[in-house]
Design a protein around this motif. Structure first.
Motif, PDB file in Angstrom:
ATOM      1  N   THR A 176     -32.632 142.668  70.875  1.00 15.33           N
ATOM      2  CA  THR A 176     -32.117 143.784  71.656  1.00 15.33           C
ATOM      3  C   THR A 176     -30.644 143.967  71.327  1.00 15.33           C
ATOM      4  O   THR A 176     -30.014 143.057  70.800  1.00 15.33           O
ATOM      5  CB  THR A 176     -32.345 143.589  73.170  1.00 15.33           C
ATOM      6  OG1 THR A 176     -32.093 144.812  73.854  1.00 15.33           O
ATOM      7  CG2 THR A 176     -31.486 142.491  73.738  1.00 15.33           C
ATOM      8  N   LEU A 177     -30.121 145.147  71.643  1.00 11.79           N
ATOM      9  CA  LEU A 177     -28.717 145.399  71.333  1.00 11.79           C
ATOM     10  C   LEU A 177     -28.108 146.400  72.293  1.00 11.79           C
ATOM     11  O   LEU A 177     -28.809 147.132  72.995  1.00 11.79           O
ATOM     12  CB  LEU A 177     -28.554 145.892  69.895  1.00 11.79           C
ATOM     13  CG  LEU A 177     -29.221 147.215  69.486  1.00 11.79           C
ATOM     14  CD1 LEU A 177     -28.417 148.424  69.911  1.00 11.79           C
ATOM     15  CD2 LEU A 177     -29.414 147.239  67.993  1.00 11.79           C
ATOM     16  N   SER A 178     -26.793 146.396  72.290  1.00 13.43           N
ATOM     17  CA  SER A 178     -26.007 147.351  73.059  1.00 13.43           C
ATOM     18  C   SER A 178     -24.793 147.704  72.214  1.00 13.43           C
ATOM     19  O   SER A 178     -24.185 146.824  71.598  1.00 13.43           O
ATOM     20  CB  SER A 178     -25.567 146.732  74.387  1.00 13.43           C
ATOM     21  OG  SER A 178     -24.627 147.553  75.035  1.00 13.43           O
ATOM     22  N   LEU A 179     -24.456 148.979  72.181  1.00 13.74           N
ATOM     23  CA  LEU A 179     -23.285 149.423  71.431  1.00 13.74           C
ATOM     24  C   LEU A 179     -22.384 150.217  72.369  1.00 13.74           C
ATOM     25  O   LEU A 179     -22.816 151.197  72.978  1.00 13.74           O
ATOM     26  CB  LEU A 179     -23.710 150.297  70.239  1.00 13.74           C
ATOM     27  CG  LEU A 179     -22.602 150.882  69.382  1.00 13.74           C
ATOM     28  CD1 LEU A 179     -21.744 149.793  68.757  1.00 13.74           C
ATOM     29  CD2 LEU A 179     -23.188 151.785  68.308  1.00 13.74           C
ATOM     30  N   ALA A 180     -21.149 149.746  72.497  1.00 11.41           N
ATOM     31  CA  ALA A 180     -20.148 150.450  73.296  1.00 11.41           C
ATOM     32  C   ALA A 180     -19.010 150.803  72.362  1.00 11.41           C
ATOM     33  O   ALA A 180     -18.617 150.000  71.515  1.00 11.41           O
ATOM     34  CB  ALA A 180     -19.649 149.557  74.434  1.00 11.41           C
ATOM     35  N   ASP A 181     -18.486 152.010  72.499  1.00 10.79           N
ATOM     36  CA  ASP A 181     -17.459 152.406  71.554  1.00 10.79           C
ATOM     37  C   ASP A 181     -16.320 153.143  72.223  1.00 10.79           C
ATOM     38  O   ASP A 181     -16.396 153.583  73.361  1.00 10.79           O
ATOM     39  CB  ASP A 181     -18.058 153.278  70.449  1.00 10.79           C
ATOM     40  CG  ASP A 181     -18.502 154.644  70.929  1.00 10.79           C
ATOM     41  OD1 ASP A 181     -18.673 154.821  72.149  1.00 10.79           O
ATOM     42  OD2 ASP A 181     -18.678 155.535  70.098  1.00 10.79           O
TER      43      ASP A 181
END
Length: 145
Positions: free
Chosen positions: A33-38
């Motif tokens: 699983t992953l999460s991307l915050a930018d």
């Protein structure tokens, strides 16, 4: 019960996410699983993988800035108020949630949320005392929760 999460600091430019995924694929590492915050210029990609040590090694060797942190995967009732129950327990025990994201699998009215707590050991104890299941890494990685 604590999971080793890989966090990668990356520039917010076309192709950077693809390069990270290619590096992991070439190393034979599967992303669970992953999460991307930018922001406008940079981002943080957070990953749970089937081999955090191999993921960290391959990404570091490829020149990425990598950090390993401990997170918890918690079963949450997939009903209205399910997450609120967890938040009430955590709030009553004055544990801070640094961030959280959803896990992509669910079963029979249960979902999984990944939490980064300021005090994961206290969070485990409080949640388990309220019959909340904190999932071990082996269950998450093998999809057997």
């Amino acid at each position: 019960m604590k999971l080793q999460q890989i966090a990668i600091f990356m520039e917010n430019k076309p192709g950077h996410l693809r390069t990270i995924c290619r590096t992991l694929a070439d190393a034979g590492v599967n992303i669970t699983t992953l999460s991307l915050a930018d922001t406008q210029q940079y981002g943080i990609l957070r990953l749970l993988t089937d081999d955090s040590a191999k993921a960290q090694k391959s990404l570091t060797e490829a020149g990425f800035v990598v950090n390993v942190t401990e997170v918890l995967a918690v079963e949450v009732d997939d009903t209205p108020g399910g997450l609120l129950r967890i938040l009430d327990i955590i709030g009553e025990n004055e544990i801070n949630i640094e961030y959280m994201y959803a896990f992509s699998h669910h079963r029979e009215h249960m979902a999984v949320m990944v939490f980064r707590f300021d005090n994961p050991d206290k969070a485990i104890t409080c949640l388990q005392n309220h019959d909340i299941k904190v999932l071990p890494a082996i269950d998450i990685l093998k999809g057997s929760w």
